[in-house]
Design a protein around this motif. Sequence first.
Motif, PDB file in Angstrom:
ATOM      1  N   VAL A 158       0.860  -1.175   0.000  1.00  0.00           N
ATOM      2  CA  VAL A 158       0.000   0.000   0.000  1.00  0.00           C
ATOM      3  C   VAL A 158       0.900   1.229   0.000  1.00  0.00           C
ATOM      4  N   CYS A 159       0.802   2.032  -1.056  1.00  0.00           N
ATOM      5  CA  CYS A 159       1.672   3.195  -1.238  1.00  0.00           C
ATOM      6  C   CYS A 159       0.959   4.459  -0.767  1.00  0.00           C
ATOM      7  N   LEU A 160       1.567   5.156   0.185  1.00  0.00           N
ATOM      8  CA  LEU A 160       1.030   6.424   0.659  1.00  0.00           C
ATOM      9  C   LEU A 160       1.710   7.549  -0.107  1.00  0.00           C
ATOM     10  N   VAL A 161       0.931   8.322  -0.851  1.00  0.00           N
ATOM     11  CA  VAL A 161       1.486   9.388  -1.676  1.00  0.00           C
ATOM     12  C   VAL A 161       0.844  10.714  -1.299  1.00  0.00           C
ATOM     13  N   ARG A 162       1.598  11.786  -1.554  1.00  0.00           N
ATOM     14  CA  ARG A 162       1.132  13.119  -1.161  1.00  0.00           C
ATOM     15  C   ARG A 162       0.177  13.730  -2.171  1.00  0.00           C
ATOM     16  N   ARG A 163       0.192  13.210  -3.397  1.00  0.00           N
ATOM     17  CA  ARG A 163      -0.705  13.689  -4.449  1.00  0.00           C
ATOM     18  C   ARG A 163      -0.778  12.596  -5.496  1.00  0.00           C
ATOM     19  N   PRO A 164      -1.766  12.641  -6.396  1.00  0.00           N
ATOM     20  CA  PRO A 164      -1.821  11.616  -7.452  1.00  0.00           C
ATOM     21  C   PRO A 164      -0.501  11.540  -8.193  1.00  0.00           C
ATOM     22  N   ALA A 165      -0.022  10.332  -8.398  1.00  0.00           N
ATOM     23  CA  ALA A 165       1.301  10.148  -8.990  1.00  0.00           C
ATOM     24  C   ALA A 165       1.330  10.559 -10.455  1.00  0.00           C
ATOM     25  N   ASP A 166       2.437  11.212 -10.872  1.00  0.00           N
ATOM     26  CA  ASP A 166       2.640  11.532 -12.276  1.00  0.00           C
ATOM     27  C   ASP A 166       2.843  10.254 -13.086  1.00  0.00           C
ATOM     28  N   PHE A 167       3.399   9.236 -12.424  1.00  0.00           N
ATOM     29  CA  PHE A 167       3.609   7.938 -13.043  1.00  0.00           C
ATOM     30  C   PHE A 167       2.737   6.919 -12.307  1.00  0.00           C
ATOM     31  N   ALA A 168       2.208   5.964 -13.038  1.00  0.00           N
ATOM     32  CA  ALA A 168       1.336   4.969 -12.425  1.00  0.00           C
ATOM     33  C   ALA A 168       2.111   4.155 -11.392  1.00  0.00           C
ATOM     34  N   ILE A 169       1.470   3.920 -10.269  1.00  0.00           N
ATOM     35  CA  ILE A 169       2.039   3.015  -9.276  1.00  0.00           C
ATOM     36  C   ILE A 169       2.138   1.631  -9.913  1.00  0.00           C
ATOM     37  N   PRO A 170       3.230   0.896  -9.675  1.00  0.00           N
ATOM     38  CA  PRO A 170       3.376  -0.424 -10.304  1.00  0.00           C
ATOM     39  C   PRO A 170       2.164  -1.328 -10.085  1.00  0.00           C
ATOM     40  N   GLU A 174      -2.567   2.547  -4.280  1.00  0.00           N
ATOM     41  CA  GLU A 174      -2.217   3.934  -4.003  1.00  0.00           C
ATOM     42  C   GLU A 174      -3.264   4.576  -3.099  1.00  0.00           C
ATOM     43  N   ARG A 175      -2.807   5.247  -2.045  1.00  0.00           N
ATOM     44  CA  ARG A 175      -3.700   5.991  -1.169  1.00  0.00           C
ATOM     45  C   ARG A 175      -3.098   7.383  -0.939  1.00  0.00           C
ATOM     46  N   ILE A 176      -3.905   8.409  -1.157  1.00  0.00           N
ATOM     47  CA  ILE A 176      -3.435   9.788  -1.027  1.00  0.00           C
ATOM     48  C   ILE A 176      -3.623  10.258   0.415  1.00  0.00           C
ATOM     49  N   VAL A 177      -2.531  10.743   1.008  1.00  0.00           N
ATOM     50  CA  VAL A 177      -2.552  11.197   2.397  1.00  0.00           C
ATOM     51  C   VAL A 177      -1.737  12.483   2.521  1.00  0.00           C
ATOM     52  N   SER A 178      -1.896  13.143   3.660  1.00  0.00           N
ATOM     53  CA  SER A 178      -0.998  14.231   4.027  1.00  0.00           C
ATOM     54  C   SER A 178      -0.010  13.682   5.033  1.00  0.00           C
ATOM     55  N   LEU A 179       1.229  13.506   4.599  1.00  0.00           N
ATOM     56  CA  LEU A 179       2.232  12.917   5.491  1.00  0.00           C
ATOM     57  C   LEU A 179       2.594  13.848   6.631  1.00  0.00           C
ATOM     58  N   ALA A 180       2.206  15.126   6.526  1.00  0.00           N
ATOM     59  CA  ALA A 180       2.448  16.077   7.612  1.00  0.00           C
ATOM     60  C   ALA A 180       1.410  15.953   8.718  1.00  0.00           C
ATOM     61  N   ASP A 181       0.347  15.184   8.467  1.00  0.00           N
ATOM     62  CA  ASP A 181      -0.775  15.072   9.403  1.00  0.00           C
ATOM     63  C   ASP A 181      -0.965  13.616   9.809  1.00  0.00           C
ATOM     64  N   PRO A 182      -0.556  13.243  11.019  1.00  0.00           N
ATOM     65  CA  PRO A 182      -0.698  11.848  11.453  1.00  0.00           C
ATOM     66  C   PRO A 182      -2.129  11.336  11.352  1.00  0.00           C
ATOM     67  N   SER A 183      -3.130  12.205  11.604  1.00  0.00           N
ATOM     68  CA  SER A 183      -4.522  11.751  11.528  1.00  0.00           C
ATOM     69  C   SER A 183      -4.899  11.382  10.099  1.00  0.00           C
ATOM     70  N   SER A 184      -4.333  12.094   9.105  1.00  0.00           N
ATOM     71  CA  SER A 184      -4.588  11.753   7.707  1.00  0.00           C
ATOM     72  C   SER A 184      -3.941  10.422   7.348  1.00  0.00           C
ATOM     73  N   VAL A 185      -2.725  10.203   7.823  1.00  0.00           N
ATOM     74  CA  VAL A 185      -2.050   8.926   7.557  1.00  0.00           C
ATOM     75  C   VAL A 185      -2.861   7.777   8.146  1.00  0.00           C
ATOM     76  N   THR A 186      -3.382   7.990   9.359  1.00  0.00           N
ATOM     77  CA  THR A 186      -4.193   6.953  10.008  1.00  0.00           C
ATOM     78  C   THR A 186      -5.511   6.735   9.270  1.00  0.00           C
ATOM     79  N   ARG A 187      -6.215   7.831   9.005  1.00  0.00           N
ATOM     80  CA  ARG A 187      -7.564   7.744   8.413  1.00  0.00           C
ATOM     81  C   ARG A 187      -7.519   7.331   6.939  1.00  0.00           C
ATOM     82  N   ASP A 188      -6.669   8.002   6.157  1.00  0.00           N
ATOM     83  CA  ASP A 188      -6.673   7.810   4.710  1.00  0.00           C
ATOM     84  C   ASP A 188      -5.687   6.754   4.244  1.00  0.00           C
TER      85      ASP A 188
END
Length: 328
Positions: free
Chosen positions: A39-51, A56-70
């Motif tokens: 499961v790949c945590l990314v900050r925004r939709p990838a410019d290149f497709a995830i393998p 792929e799950r979009i999260v805010s890595l600056a926000d622990p609650s986002s990492v947990t929730r999303d």
Amino acid sequence: MTMGRQVGAGPRRVLFLGATGTIGRATVRALVSHGHQVVCLVRRPADFAIPVGATERIVSLADPSSVTRDGIRGEPFDVLVSCLASRTGLPDDAWAVDYRAHVNALNVSRAAGVTHVVLLSAICVQKPILAFQHAKLAFEAALIASGLAYTIVRPTAFFKSLSGQIDRVRRGKPFLIFGDGTLTACKPISDDDLGRYLADCLDHDERRNRVLPIGGPGEAITPKAQGERLFALLGRQPRFKHVPVVLLDVIIAILATTGRWMPALAAKAELARIARYYATESMLVLDPATGRYDAQATPSTGSETLFDYYARVIRGEAVAERGDHAVF
């Protein structure tokens, strides 16, 4: 909460950071090929497709609650693997990404059952004078103190960092080198070789709780040797332009002075300091007793050499995705 499986226990659930970069994508491919659920945590939709085979799950890595929730979504994970790094190396970016984002992910993933962390670091932290090096070391220390099993991998150099002059030389321009071109050396490693090495860390007991420098195959090479081989592959006589290191010192001094009033120039001064570091420091294992870099003590792995890669790029079989690794 489901506990993480032990080494060699078959497919594991992997939480992955940094999947949008070339090394991240190579590592995800290797993990998926081993049968792991990634499961790949990314900050925004990838410019290149995830393998294919990874999620792929979009999260805010600056926000622990986002990492947990999303990102975590209440699911159990066994391993955290990170190829995440700041894009610029500037102080604010470095401490936000190389340190705080990693600390957030470490704390959240531990609560999700992670028992092992595989971290892609950098060999240049052996001699830290730059902000991003101190940020990386701060997280390395936090990881080691966490009580979780860890594997910290410090590669010597990447192909994309050393490919910036291919087009320049193709256009008939000389190859730029600092000093005489032999001030530094490295053992560059390909994305795929490094990705396989990182993926294999999940199953190797001897790599747990260790800091591992690693380079690619063959002897250490200098910038001059890189230029000579590039010209040979293009069928041309070598032409070099020698850039004195003192020129970088002058640029840094001017930018640092004017940067006191203009923040944008202060940032450029830091980028110039980074360039100077790589122009004068080898990316090899540093012997703490002598203060010298030791090519023989720098482990090698993989099969593709930098010059194999140069040849593939020249033939049009590979594209140099340099991104923020551009120097020239």
